[in-house]
Enzyme design. Structure first.
Site, mmCIF file in Angstrom:
data_model
loop_
_atom_site.group_PDB
_atom_site.id
_atom_site.type_symbol
_atom_site.label_atom_id
_atom_site.label_comp_id
_atom_site.label_asym_id
_atom_site.label_seq_id
_atom_site.Cartn_x
_atom_site.Cartn_y
_atom_site.Cartn_z
ATOM 1 N N LYS A 22 0.705 -1.143 0.138
ATOM 2 C CA LYS A 22 0.058 0.005 0.037
ATOM 3 C C LYS A 22 0.858 1.262 -0.079
ATOM 4 C CE LYS A 22 -3.042 2.694 3.210
ATOM 5 N NZ LYS A 22 -1.999 3.500 3.928
ATOM 6 N N ASN A 23 1.931 1.341 0.863
ATOM 7 C CA ASN A 23 2.446 2.525 1.210
ATOM 8 C C ASN A 23 3.417 2.934 -0.053
ATOM 9 O OD1 ASN A 23 1.320 3.289 3.592
ATOM 10 N ND2 ASN A 23 3.048 1.981 4.492
ATOM 11 N N ARG A 93 -4.031 10.689 3.343
ATOM 12 C CA ARG A 93 -2.667 11.105 3.881
ATOM 13 C C ARG A 93 -1.870 11.168 2.459
ATOM 14 N NH1 ARG A 93 -0.749 14.554 7.452
ATOM 15 N NH2 ARG A 93 1.445 14.045 7.409
ATOM 16 N N CYS A 117 -5.944 8.498 8.516
ATOM 17 C CA CYS A 117 -6.193 7.936 9.687
ATOM 18 C C CYS A 117 -5.883 8.895 11.253
ATOM 19 C CB CYS A 117 -5.741 6.736 10.135
ATOM 20 S SG CYS A 117 -6.445 5.558 9.261
ATOM 21 N N ARG A 122 0.837 14.585 12.284
ATOM 22 C CA ARG A 122 1.624 14.071 11.149
ATOM 23 C C ARG A 122 1.986 15.471 10.392
ATOM 24 N NH1 ARG A 122 -0.745 8.476 8.902
ATOM 25 N NH2 ARG A 122 -2.834 9.586 9.084
ATOM 26 N N PRO A 123 2.667 16.491 10.927
ATOM 27 C CA PRO A 123 2.948 17.582 10.206
ATOM 28 C C PRO A 123 3.601 17.395 8.796
ATOM 29 C CG PRO A 123 4.462 17.334 11.988
ATOM 30 C CD PRO A 123 3.427 16.170 12.331
ATOM 31 N N ILE A 124 3.440 18.429 7.848
ATOM 32 C CA ILE A 124 4.193 18.211 6.789
ATOM 33 C C ILE A 124 5.370 19.334 6.664
ATOM 34 C CG2 ILE A 124 2.170 17.262 5.537
ATOM 35 C CD1 ILE A 124 1.693 20.069 4.236
ATOM 36 N N ASP A 125 5.938 19.761 7.601
ATOM 37 C CA ASP A 125 6.736 20.873 7.777
ATOM 38 C C ASP A 125 7.982 20.426 7.107
ATOM 39 O OD1 ASP A 125 6.807 19.164 9.824
ATOM 40 O OD2 ASP A 125 8.441 20.557 10.626
ATOM 41 N N GLN A 126 8.401 18.965 7.172
ATOM 42 C CA GLN A 126 9.880 18.688 6.262
ATOM 43 C C GLN A 126 9.373 18.642 5.153
ATOM 44 O OE1 GLN A 126 12.585 18.120 8.353
ATOM 45 N NE2 GLN A 126 11.036 19.332 9.784
ATOM 46 N N ASP A 305 3.016 0.423 12.504
ATOM 47 C CA ASP A 305 1.823 0.110 11.770
ATOM 48 C C ASP A 305 1.522 -1.660 12.052
ATOM 49 O OD1 ASP A 305 1.452 2.463 10.277
ATOM 50 O OD2 ASP A 305 2.055 1.563 8.439
ATOM 51 N N ILE A 327 6.170 6.867 17.614
ATOM 52 C CA ILE A 327 6.099 7.450 16.520
ATOM 53 C C ILE A 327 4.760 8.220 16.256
ATOM 54 C CG2 ILE A 327 5.843 6.970 13.717
ATOM 55 C CD1 ILE A 327 8.490 5.924 15.014
ATOM 56 N N ARG A 398 -9.255 0.368 3.416
ATOM 57 C CA ARG A 398 -8.079 1.283 2.889
ATOM 58 C C ARG A 398 -6.861 0.591 2.614
ATOM 59 N NH1 ARG A 398 -7.086 6.080 6.309
ATOM 60 N NH2 ARG A 398 -5.570 6.298 4.537
#
Length: 420
Positions: A22-23, A93, A117, A122-126, A305, A327, A398
């Site tokens: 999936k990922n 996501r 989920c 889970r920030p997207i700053d990076q 996970d 995590i 999903r």
């Protein structure tokens, strides 16, 4: 509304084949945009998230078709919009990979802030830090990330935290940047390596994937290709745990044993017998299953996970186990549901739980809170005496392909029903 009904206590026996990852798939499908040409993707999982990203690309103008064997052919040459802000995007996501792909190919993108989920921040700053380092102007406005660049130039980028999503997203944009990009403190997960391999198959020059330093020589012309997605590490782990939980004897085909080493080590420590072959793993019982301590870490550590399914397994282990989640801070939302089934679990602090093994779990109506919590409740239902009804199964859809069919093939008494 669909729900699962499980009549537990049945030993799983037989063989099962793992689907595509999936990922990896959710990053590779948007990455096709970078080629500008038709690509054939094989071994994609038939899951809801793949269906959503397929619909997103189609709505953007890509031509997508399926072959008789289920492979997906994507021709991105007809893409005519670089603004993707619909509900489908904000609910998934992995939609943020469209940012790196569109910015790399067209030098502009507008993407709704990602959802997914509710397992914690889970920030997207990076991601944004990396895109800006490559020369993009980025603003967050009206719930969307807007990016534009006259040109992208290679840069040295140090990730403040190890982030799979940021590592992949920066790779996508960097293959189109002029000169060399170095990503330091990069994520090492198998799907990071798979995306890098796919980019290289299209003509990119990505080296070091699987280590903490990735070097990308950008600006090369990319082209279409045929590529098979790797097997799903988390699905393989879920079946390994389910086999151990039911004291079954299951051969898991089509997996990569080296990806499973952290889980295999814990199962062996518990007293479960695990045998590895080139592309398969056999899990079977071996005496009393002992309590163990688990701490999630970035790859190659124990996967976050698999923490929730592992928690279910430990509910009936002999002794007291501890599980530490490093995590995501909201990965214990399923504990109340396990307690409804008779589990003895104590929350020590926001990141650590203590599990006292019990002799039995008992079926009960439970509700899924996120994808991997759904897998955990299925494992618990397979272990439990009596009937377990699991609601909000859309989360499970999903990320797991035909999960109930695969479990039934191993002897599980599980059915999908609907209720108004």
């Amino acid at each position: 509304m669909a729900y699962y009904r499980i009549n537990g206590g049945k030993r799983l026996e037989g063989a099962v084949t793992i689907s595509g990852a999936k990922n990896a798939a959710l990053a590779i499908i948007p990455a096709v945009i970078l080629s500008g040409e038709s690509c054939l993707l094989e071994n994609l999982p038939e899951i809801e998230d793949v269906r959503i990203v397929e619909e997103i690309l189609t709505s953007m103008g890509a031509d997508i078709s399926r072959t008789p064997d289920g492979s997906m052919r994507i021709d991105p040459s007809g893409i005519s919009t670089f603004s993707v802000t619909g509900e489908m995007v904000s609910s998934m996501r992995a939609s943020y990979y469209l940012l790196g792909a569109l910015l790399g190919r067209y030098k502009k993108a507008e993407i709704a802030l990602p959802g997914g989920c509710a397992i914690g921040q889970r920030p997207i700053d990076q991601h944004i830090k990396g895109m800006r380092a490559l020369g993009a102007d980025i603003v967050i406005q009206g719930g969307s990330v807007k990016a534009r660049a006259d040109r992208l130039r290679g840069a040295e980028i140090y990730l403040d935290v190890v982030s799979v999503g940021a590592t992949i997203n920066i790779m996508l944009a960097a293959v189109a940047a002029e000169g060399q990009t170095i990503i330091a403190n990069a994520a090492k997960e198998p799907h990071v390596v798979d995306v890098a391999n796919f980019l290289n198959m299209m003509g990119a020059n990505v080296k070091g994937a699987g280590t903490d330093v990735i070097r990308i020589q950008g600006g090369r012309r990319l082209h279409g290709c045929t590529y098979a997605v790797i097997p799903d590490q988390i699905e393989a782990g879920t079946f390994m745990i389910a086999a151990a939980a039911t004291r079954g004897d299951v051969v898991i085909h089509g997996c990569i044993p080296t990806h499973m080493e952290a889980l295999t080590a814990k199962l062996l420590e518990m007293g479960v017998r695990v045998t590895e072959n080139d592309d398969s793993i056999r899990v079977r019982p071996q005496g009393v299953q002992r309590a163990v301590n688990v701490k999630t870490q970035v790859y190659p550590g124990f996967p976050t996970d698999l923490q929730q399914p592992m928690t279910s397994l430990l509910c009936m282990a002999n002794g007291v186990s501890t599980v530490s989640e490093t995590i995501f801070e909201r990965r214990f939302m399923h504990l109340d549901e396990l307690r409804r089934m008779g589990a003895h679990i104590k929350l020590m602090d926001h990141s650590t739980i203590l599990i006292e093994g019990v002799r039995e779990l008992y079926g009960a109506p439970v509700t899924v809170t996120d994808l991997r919590a759904g897998a955990a409740l299925i494992v618990a239902g397979l272990m439990a005496k009596g009937v377990t009804e699991i609601y909000e199964t859309s989360y499970i859809d999903r990320g797991y392909e035909h999960l109930e069919d695969k479990l039934r093939s191993l002897g599980a008494k599980i059915e999908r029903l609907t209720v108004d």
